[in-house]
Design an enzyme around this catalytic site. Structure first.
Site, PDB file in Angstrom:
ATOM      1  N   GLY A 137      12.047  -4.879 -25.060  1.00  0.00           N
ATOM      2  CA  GLY A 137      13.225  -5.535 -24.538  1.00  0.00           C
ATOM      3  C   GLY A 137      14.248  -5.877 -25.596  1.00  0.00           C
ATOM      4  O   GLY A 137      15.296  -6.452 -25.290  1.00  0.00           O
ATOM      5  N   ARG A 162      21.942  -5.381 -42.845  1.00  0.00           N
ATOM      6  CA  ARG A 162      22.888  -4.595 -42.061  1.00  0.00           C
ATOM      7  C   ARG A 162      22.562  -4.686 -40.575  1.00  0.00           C
ATOM      8  O   ARG A 162      21.396  -4.592 -40.180  1.00  0.00           O
ATOM      9  CB  ARG A 162      22.845  -3.133 -42.508  1.00  0.00           C
ATOM     10  CG  ARG A 162      24.004  -2.302 -41.986  1.00  0.00           C
ATOM     11  CD  ARG A 162      23.922  -0.900 -42.535  1.00  0.00           C
ATOM     12  NE  ARG A 162      25.095  -0.112 -42.186  1.00  0.00           N
ATOM     13  CZ  ARG A 162      25.207   1.193 -42.416  1.00  0.00           C
ATOM     14  NH1 ARG A 162      24.214   1.846 -43.011  1.00  0.00           N
ATOM     15  NH2 ARG A 162      26.286   1.849 -42.071  1.00  0.00           N
ATOM     16  N   ASN A 174      22.997  -2.808 -34.301  1.00  0.00           N
ATOM     17  CA  ASN A 174      23.641  -2.940 -32.999  1.00  0.00           C
ATOM     18  C   ASN A 174      24.092  -4.384 -32.831  1.00  0.00           C
ATOM     19  O   ASN A 174      23.270  -5.298 -32.729  1.00  0.00           O
ATOM     20  CB  ASN A 174      22.673  -2.551 -31.876  1.00  0.00           C
ATOM     21  CG  ASN A 174      23.324  -2.527 -30.508  1.00  0.00           C
ATOM     22  OD1 ASN A 174      24.090  -3.405 -30.144  1.00  0.00           O
ATOM     23  ND2 ASN A 174      22.997  -1.508 -29.730  1.00  0.00           N
ATOM     24  N   LYS A 186      25.384  -6.000 -30.410  1.00  0.00           N
ATOM     25  CA  LYS A 186      25.039  -6.655 -29.143  1.00  0.00           C
ATOM     26  C   LYS A 186      23.565  -7.043 -29.095  1.00  0.00           C
ATOM     27  O   LYS A 186      23.219  -8.189 -28.777  1.00  0.00           O
ATOM     28  CB  LYS A 186      25.382  -5.727 -27.971  1.00  0.00           C
ATOM     29  CG  LYS A 186      25.078  -6.332 -26.603  1.00  0.00           C
ATOM     30  CD  LYS A 186      25.497  -5.404 -25.467  1.00  0.00           C
ATOM     31  CE  LYS A 186      27.005  -5.321 -25.355  1.00  0.00           C
ATOM     32  NZ  LYS A 186      27.426  -4.568 -24.143  1.00  0.00           N
ATOM     33  N   GLY A 211      15.935  -7.336 -40.696  1.00  0.00           N
ATOM     34  CA  GLY A 211      15.200  -7.695 -39.487  1.00  0.00           C
ATOM     35  C   GLY A 211      15.727  -8.953 -38.842  1.00  0.00           C
ATOM     36  O   GLY A 211      16.018  -9.939 -39.528  1.00  0.00           O
ATOM     37  N   GLY A 260      14.365 -10.039 -35.507  1.00  0.00           N
ATOM     38  CA  GLY A 260      13.556 -10.420 -34.362  1.00  0.00           C
ATOM     39  C   GLY A 260      13.039 -11.837 -34.387  1.00  0.00           C
ATOM     40  O   GLY A 260      12.858 -12.459 -33.343  1.00  0.00           O
ATOM     41  N   GLU A 261      12.767 -12.384 -35.577  1.00  0.00           N
ATOM     42  CA  GLU A 261      12.088 -13.683 -35.634  1.00  0.00           C
ATOM     43  C   GLU A 261      12.851 -14.763 -36.389  1.00  0.00           C
ATOM     44  O   GLU A 261      12.604 -15.948 -36.170  1.00  0.00           O
ATOM     45  CB  GLU A 261      10.702 -13.492 -36.266  1.00  0.00           C
ATOM     46  CG  GLU A 261       9.760 -12.741 -35.360  1.00  0.00           C
ATOM     47  CD  GLU A 261       8.516 -12.243 -36.079  1.00  0.00           C
ATOM     48  OE1 GLU A 261       7.437 -12.802 -35.811  1.00  0.00           O
ATOM     49  OE2 GLU A 261       8.626 -11.316 -36.902  1.00  0.00           O
TER      50      GLU A 261
END
Length: 726
Positions: A470, A616, A619, A621, A689, A691-692
């Site tokens: 997701g 960097r 995306n 969004k 990264g 994500g966290e």
């Protein structure tokens, strides 16, 4: 070639399939003759099974089998864990389910019922009666925390270290704080509960599973059932949320595969919400001490961060709770240490920025309290103690723009309007508080094998067994390949989530985008060299068409036995080499506003700004979405989430979303997210990264805002109104 796709706010390629219902999850693949399964859970924390009565369950119409340790085929116990073979890290616990009559935690599966329908399977499972000889157990963390011993570390996560005499410096400090913090158990609550569909064809096995790592799962099942890994296919194209809880292989998956083998039928099992709590691991509680000393000028002279957290006797992961203390602030003397002990509970699992998310609550709260003691603005205190190099060992930061994050965040939030005195800001009857905290999360790379094919019609395919949960992972890799090959994103297809593809990394540790992108870029460069140099104005696809070739293909990495060993050795060598030289991490700054009712002490979050340095941005969004989602998760940690375990029985007493509270729309304020978007020169495409890192520091920012609004320092999570009232 100028990049046009990377950085753009491209819509997720999987969006249409998910919004129209075309996406199939693990429990949605049809098979003829499909049977359904349900688990029987142990009702004691530790004991020996003396008897199991299954007659009533077997008499339920439609029941095909009731499998217990009395009739289950033998399986191999989980392998011993070793970082020399990452697949050995897959097992959730050390228990050989249904090959033992011993119970190791309250909720351990002690049977599985297979029936023609899900309703029959669950009804029959409730009719199985198990008798036990109870054994002494320990599930009370607070009662035995004093018995903890120093945790064992590894090259990626040192669990103790020191620089100078931190205790002596603390005692001599002009200004100091010494606080103790606690954080509770947490459980994952993904939209999609754990689910497995298993189909045997002789010794060949197909598994649809809600997993974060198809390759670890394949290797684990091959070991457990004694069949070649090459004969197992694990398919997981869509995962409805995971947050770390689907990184390991839990008993539901293994026993579904076992049930399919016993019955000779395709078998599906979907854990109930309660079953997720009983049979999969979460975060264990922690107790932490953070002590900080400083001179009157605000320069830190001492920083001590100590933590104690339990593991299970059947395994688990020790979170890197004191990780941030090693890298965040330029203290003259530092000491950090993590201690662990073992309880009779299900093993711990990685859980949403493991370690840093709860460690940052303690560290960043203590920094805020020190700012009050110094009469210094919390942002200014952090600026004065920003290190040029990692303060513990002098290693170079590959990319760190934390001061810029705070400066940008303060401007966007309007921080200059904050009055320093707690309780001095109001909006009508509401007390208003502003809080800030730093975010930090390490950056790693894992092996990824990739194949890229370019066709003469101008389309391309990227093939890699990574995961889409997701966060837009496939969309990001399409953007990477599009720029590398000079194509539109719409011309790139990405195949993922399947062990029939080249092996990819698991989705965890904020590593997947950078790890896969490195191999995608390398494969594209290799592909272009094989095609030849285009003429002016000609594309690489045009070269293929002109030379009469339908397509060209290039691969990076190999899934042969030697290839996988080489990939593993390369990963370990790179990790150790980089760890000796550099500190790589994403970072950020949170700013939040709370309103507190002075009579009821209800806390409402009303505004949030987060500024991040994630390297960097691939995306714009999806990166903003990930960071915003991380902040929402952090809000849950701060104000709501808590798994309640009765120490008298070892049983979780709130195993449902009606009693385990997570943020809903009304709990979440408008969230302004901004990224600095600067490349880390040591990482593929400069990616660190995202994500966290958004989760880290959130609980502290909320607590610091509550402190500013009320004058009360809350040191225990979750920060519910009853704790403010006391």
């Amino acid at each position: 070639m100028t990049s046009t796709a990377i950085g753009a706010p491209v819509n997720r390629l999987d969006g249409p399939a998910k919004t129209t219902g075309q996406a199939r999850y693990a429990a949605e693949f049809p098979y003829e003759g499909l049977a359904h399964a349900a688990l029987v859970h142990a009702a004691v924390a530790r004991g020996h099974i003396t008897a199991i009565e299954t007659a009533a369950a077997e008499a339920v119409p439609g029941v095909l089998a009731v499998i217990t340790h009395l009739n289950a085929p033998a399986m191999k116990p989980p392998p011993k864990r070793s970082i020399l073979n990452l697949e050995t890290l897959a097992g959730g616990t050390s228990v050989n389910y249904l090959n033992t009559g011993e119970v190791h935690w309250n909720g351990q599966p002690v049977g599985i019922v297979v029936a023609e329908t899900l309703e029959a399977a669950r009804h029959a499972a409730g009719l199985v009666r198990v008798s036990y000889e109870p054994l002494p157990f320990e599930a009370d963390f607070a009662a035995v925390a004093h018995t903890a011993a120093r945790a064992r570390g590894n090259p990626m996560m040192p669990t103790a270290g020191s620089k100078g005499d931190a205790d002596g410096a603390l005692a001599a400090a002009a200004v100091s704080v010494d606080l103790r913090f606690t954080t509770p158990r947490h459980h994952h609550n993904a939209i999609e509960p754990h689910a497995t569909t298993a189909v045997w064809d002789g010794d060949r096995l197909t598994v649809h599973d809600a997993t974060q790592n198809v390759w670890w799962l394949r290797g684990h099942l091959a070991h457990k059932f004694g069949v070649p890994a090459s004969g197992i296919r694990v398919i997981s194209p869509f995962v409805g949320g995971a947050f770390g809880g689907k990184s390991n292989v839990w008993p539901g998956t293994i026993l579904t595969v076992l049930a399919a083998r016993v019955t000779g039928r395709p078998v599906r099992m979907m854990l109930s919400r309660e079953g997720v709590y009983r049979a999969t691991g979460g975060r264990q509680p922690s107790a932490q001490r953070v002590a900080i000393g400083a001179g009157r000028d605000g320069r830190l002279t001492a920083l001590i961060h100590l933590s104690t957290a339990p593991l299970a006797k059947v395994g688990g992961w020790a979170e890197q709770i004191t990780s941030m203390a090693q890298h965040m602030y330029d203290a003259a003397a530092i000491r950090h240490e993590q201690r662990t002990l073992q309880l009779d509970t299900i093993s711990t699992s990685v859980w949403r920025a493991p370690g840093e998310s709860i460690g940052s609550f303690a560290l960043e709260s203590a920094m805020d309290e020190l700012a009050y003691g110094l009469g210094l603005d919390p942002v200014e205190l952090r600026r004065r103690n920003e290190p040029a190099r990692s303060p513990m060992d002098g290693k170079e930061f590959t990319h760190r723009r934390l001061t810029e994050c705070f400066a940008e965040g303060a401007e966007r939030f309007g921080w200059e309007g904050r009055s320093a005195e707690p309780g001095s800001m109001r909006d009508g009857r509401w007390l208003v508080g502003w809080g800030t905290a730093a975010a930090y999360h390490p950056a790693w790379l894992f092996p990824a094998n990739v194949t890229v094919r370019l066709s003469a019609d101008g389309t391309a395919e990227v093939r890699c067994g990574f995961h889409e949960m997701g966060m837009g992972a496939a969309t990001a890799q399409a953007q990477v390949a599009a720029d590398a090959l000079g194509l539109d994103v719409a011309a790139v297809t990405v195949s993922y989530g399947d062990t029939d593809l080249p092996s990819g990394p698991g989705a965890g540790g904020s590593t997947q985008t950078a790890s896969v992108a490195r191999s995608v870029v390398a494969a594209c460069e290799k592909l272009k060299k094989s095609i030849g140099t285009p003429r002016p104005g000609e594309s690489y696809a045009g070269v293929l068409a002109r030379t009469g070739r339908a397509h060209a293909e290039a691969s990076v990495g190999s899934d042969s036995a030697l290839g996988r060993i080489a990939g593993q050795v390369g990963f370990l060598a790179r990790t150790v080499r980089d760890g000796r030289r550099w500190v790589k991490a994403a970072c950020g700054a949170h700013f939040c506003e709370v309103r507190v009712d002075p009579e009821t002490f209800e806390v409402r979050l009303t505004r949030w700004t987060g500024v991040f340095d994630v390297g960097r941005v691939i995306n714009a969004k999806t990166t903003a979405s990930q960071l915003r989602g991380g902040i929402v998760m952090g809000i849950g940690i701060a104000l709501q989430e808590e798994t309640l375990l009765d120490p008298r029985t070892g049983r979780i007493v709130n195993p449902s979303l009606s009693e385990y509270h997570v943020p809903v729309h009304a709990d979440v304020p408008p969230i302004d997210v901004h990224c600095l978007d600067g490349a880390d020169p040591t990482m593929p495409l400069g990616i660190l990264g995202a994500g966290e890192v958004g989760v880290v520091g959130v609980a502290a920012a909320v607590g610091n805002a509550i402190r500013h609004a009320t004058g009360v320092r809350l040191c225990d999570l979750p920060m519910t109104l009853d704790r403010l009232l006391t």
